[in-house]
Design an enzyme around this catalytic site. Structure first.
Site, PDB file in Angstrom:
ATOM      1  N   SER A 166     -36.724  17.819 -28.616  1.00  0.00           N
ATOM      2  CA  SER A 166     -37.576  17.546 -29.766  1.00  0.00           C
ATOM      3  C   SER A 166     -39.037  17.913 -29.466  1.00  0.00           C
ATOM      4  CB  SER A 166     -37.433  16.079 -30.177  1.00  0.00           C
ATOM      5  OG  SER A 166     -38.104  15.824 -31.381  1.00  0.00           O
ATOM      6  N   ASP A 190     -33.207  21.025 -30.283  1.00  0.00           N
ATOM      7  CA  ASP A 190     -33.733  20.712 -31.610  1.00  0.00           C
ATOM      8  C   ASP A 190     -35.243  20.467 -31.571  1.00  0.00           C
ATOM      9  OD1 ASP A 190     -32.821  20.694 -34.278  1.00  0.00           O
ATOM     10  OD2 ASP A 190     -33.125  18.536 -34.415  1.00  0.00           O
ATOM     11  N   ARG A 204     -46.416  26.402 -30.758  1.00  0.00           N
ATOM     12  CA  ARG A 204     -45.050  25.879 -30.718  1.00  0.00           C
ATOM     13  C   ARG A 204     -44.257  26.676 -29.694  1.00  0.00           C
ATOM     14  NH1 ARG A 204     -42.435  30.091 -32.730  1.00  0.00           N
ATOM     15  NH2 ARG A 204     -43.186  31.187 -34.585  1.00  0.00           N
ATOM     16  N   ASP A 206     -41.884  29.418 -28.315  1.00  0.00           N
ATOM     17  CA  ASP A 206     -41.516  30.750 -28.785  1.00  0.00           C
ATOM     18  C   ASP A 206     -40.977  31.560 -27.603  1.00  0.00           C
ATOM     19  OD1 ASP A 206     -43.553  33.331 -28.300  1.00  0.00           O
ATOM     20  OD2 ASP A 206     -44.420  31.392 -27.802  1.00  0.00           O
ATOM     21  N   ASP A 209     -42.626  32.265 -24.006  1.00  0.00           N
ATOM     22  CA  ASP A 209     -43.027  31.160 -23.124  1.00  0.00           C
ATOM     23  C   ASP A 209     -42.282  31.153 -21.792  1.00  0.00           C
ATOM     24  OD1 ASP A 209     -44.888  30.220 -24.940  1.00  0.00           O
ATOM     25  OD2 ASP A 209     -43.445  28.923 -25.955  1.00  0.00           O
ATOM     26  N   HIS A 260     -30.512  14.698 -35.396  1.00  0.00           N
ATOM     27  CA  HIS A 260     -31.489  15.143 -34.399  1.00  0.00           C
ATOM     28  C   HIS A 260     -30.948  14.913 -32.979  1.00  0.00           C
ATOM     29  CE1 HIS A 260     -35.389  16.592 -33.380  1.00  0.00           C
ATOM     30  NE2 HIS A 260     -35.909  15.443 -32.994  1.00  0.00           N
TER      31      HIS A 260
END
Length: 462
Positions: A166, A190, A204, A206, A209, A260
Site C-alpha cells: 500500500s 496494491d 509515486r 514507477d 525506481d 486491499h
C-alpha cells in the site's frame, strides 16, 4: 468471505511465540518486536521513527534491531547475502500487521537471505492519513541512507529487494528513486491510491525506481492505485473487487479493507506455493474473460508469468517488452487458485433463428464426479452463425473427461423455449498443452435446458 483471522489460521506455517531466544552461551536474550501502538497514539499523532528489524534463518522468530550506522557490529547481518526489505503501509489503529511473521518465514524459505522489516509504525500510525503520506518521504530518506551504508560496506545494490504494501509501495519507490533506480527489485502490493491518483512518476512508484518492478493490484476502485506502474502489473480479478469480500458497508471494517488486504494474502499464498497464479498478457480484464488473451508467445520457452518470488524466467522478456499488464482470476478462499484447478478456452459457433442472450454453464464429468464453470461476466450474444470465445475456470481438474454437459440460461421463463444449434464447440486446456483438445459438432439444445455429450477428437478444420 474469508476474514483475516481465518486466513492466518489456515496458513500452514508454525510461528513460534517465544519472546526470548537463546544465545550460543545459553543465556536468554530479549527479541526486538514490531512497534505496537493503540488508538490513543493515533489520536495524539506519532512522530516518525524508523526501526529496522533483522531476521535470518538463524533467528526467524526473534528479530534484531539494526543500528543504522554500525553494521559490522551485527554478526547476524551478512552483507554477502541478498537482502529483502518488507515495508508496511498506513496503520490507522497502530496495531502491527498480522502478516509480518508469515512473510518473514516464507521469504526465508525462498533462499538464504537477510529479511529486514521496516517498522515505521511511528509515522504510519495516525488518524490523519495525510500526515502518514508526508512521512513516507522522510522514512524513504532514512532507509536510503541505510542502504547506502550497506553498499559502502560491500553489499550489492542489485541484490536488494524492497516489498512495499500500500503506502509502503510508494515509500519503496522513493527509496529506489533516491538510489537512481540501481536497486535490484521493487514489489508493490496494491500501491496506495488516495493522494497518489494522478501523481507524476516522481511522486509515486514507477518502473524507473528499480532494475525490475512488479506490481499486484487488488483494490483499484478504492484504496489501491489505478493504472500500470511496473515492468509487469498483475491484476487479480481485474484489479478491483475480489471474490469473497463483502459488497455492502454492513460488513463493517472488512468491507473497507478486504479487497486491499487481498494483495498481501495472494502474495503470501504464492510464496507458500499453495497458489498457482498465472498471469496472461492482455489489454483489459474484459478481453481476458472473453478468452482473447491466453497466449504467451513472447515469453517462450518460458511459460506465462507466475506471481511470486522467482521472476528470473520472465525478467529479460519483460524488460524487453516494456510495461506489461497480465490478468488472472481467483476463487473466494484459499488457495485462491491451485494446481488442481483447470482453465479452458471455449470456442463455439452457434446457429439459431432468433437472437438470444444468455449465460453459459459447462460441466465436465469423470465417472460420478463433475466440476462446473459459470461464464457470467456478461450476457453472451447468440445468433445466426456467431463465433464466440469464452474463458471457463473449473475448481477441479477432472481426468479423464468422459462427458460434457452444457446449459445456456437466457432468463426466459414464459412462452416457448427456443432452440439453439451449436455447429461446433471446442475446449482447449490452457495450462496443460500436452492434453488433446475436445470437440463436438452439430448439437441441438433448448435454452435453459441442459444437454450432455461425449467429447470427440478435434478435426483439422477447427
Amino acid at each position: 468471505g474469508l476474514g483475516t483471522s481465518d486466513y492466518v489460521a489456515q496458513l500452514s506455517i508454525q510461528i513460534k511465540t517465544n519472546l526470548y531466544a537463546k544465545t550460543e552461551s545459553g543465556a536468554a536474550e530479549s527479541c526486538d518486536d514490531f512497534t505496537d501502538l493503540d488508538l490513543s497514539h493515533c489520536f495524539i499523532g506519532t512522530t516518525l521513527y524508523v526501526r529496522l528489524l533483522l531476521y535470518t534463518r538463524s533467528n526467524l522468530d526473534c528479530g534484531r534491531e539494526l543500528n543504522h550506522h554500525r553494521l559490522s557490529s551485527q554478526p547476524l547481518f551478512n552483507l554477502s547475502r541478498p537482502t529483502t526489505f518488507v515495508i508496511h503501509g498506513y496503520r490507522p489503529t497502530g496495531a502491527p500487521p498480522i502478516w509480518i511473521d508469515h512473510i518473514v518465514h516464507l521469504l526465508a524459505e525462498q533462499e538464504d537471505m537477510n529479511v529486514i522489516v521496516v517498522d515505521w509504525n511511528r509515522g504510519a500510525a495516525n488518524l490523519n492519513y495525510f500526515t502518514a503520506v508526508a512521512n513516507t518521504r522522510q522514512a524513504a530518506y532514512n532507509l536510503t541512507s541505510f542502504i547506502m551504508t550497506m553498499q559502502e560496506e560491500g553489499a550489492s545494490l542489485s541484490s536488494v529487494h524492497l516489498i512495499g504494501v500500500s503506502l509502503g509501495a510508494h515509500l519503496a519507490g522513493f527509496v529506489g528513486a533516491n538510489l537512481k533506480g540501481r536497486i535490484g527489485r521493487i514489489t508493490g502490493l496494491d500501491p496506495a491510491g488516495p493522494m497518489f491518483t494522478g501523481a507524476t512518476p516522481e511522486d509515486r512508484l514507477d518502473p524507473t525506481d528499480a532494475m525490475f518492478v512488479d506490481v499486484l493490484h487488488t483494490d483499484m476502485n478504492s484504496f489501491g492505485l489505478r493504472g500500470a506502474h511496473g515492468h509487469i502489473d498483475y491484476y487479480a480479478n481485474g484489479g478491483a473487487d475480489q471474490p469473497g469480500c463483502p459488497k455492502t458497508i454492513f460488513a463493517g471494517k472488512s468491507y473497507f479493507v478486504c479487497d486491499h488486504q487481498r494483495s498481501v494474502f495472494l502474495f503470501l499464498c504464492a510464496l507458500n506455493r499453495t497458489c498457482s497464479l498465472t498471469g496472461y498478457p492482455c489489454t483489459s480484464y474484459s478481453d481476458f474473460l472473453d478468452g482473447r488473451c491466453l497466449q504467451c508467445e513472447a515469453f517462450k520457452p518460458a511459460p506465462c508469468p507466475v506471481l511470486g518470488y522467482d521472476v528470473s524466467r520472465w525478467r529479460d522478456a519483460l524488460l524487453r517488452l516494456g510495461q506489461t499488464k497480465v490478468y488472472f482470476s481467483t476463487t473466494a478462499t484459499l488457495p485462491y487458485r491451485s494446481e488442481s484447478d483447470a482453465l479452458y478456452r471455449v470456442d463455439m459457433v452457434t446457429w439459431n433463428q432468433y437472437l438470444r442472450w444468455g449465460v453459459v454453464y459447462i460441466r465436465l464429468h469423470s465417472g460420478r464426479n463433475y466440476t462446473e464453470a459459470r461464464v457470467d461476466h456478461k450476457l453472451i450474444r447468440l445468433e445466426q452463425y456467431t463465433s464466440t470465445r469464452l474463458l471457463a475456470q473449473f475448481d477441479e481438474d477432472l481426468q479423464p473427461v468422459q462427458k460434457i454437459s452444457m446449459r445456456i440460461s437466457t432468463g426466459n421463463v414464459i412462452g416457448p423455449r427456443y432452440k439453439i444449434r451449436l455447429l461446433r464447440i471446442r475446449l482447449t486446456p490452457l495450462e496443460r498443452p500436452d492434453r488433446p483438445l475436445m470437440c463436438r459438432y452439430d448439437i441441438i439444445m433448448e435454452e435453459n435446458m441442459e444437454v450432455a455429450f461425449r467429447p470427440l477428437p478435434c478435426s483439422a478444420r477447427l
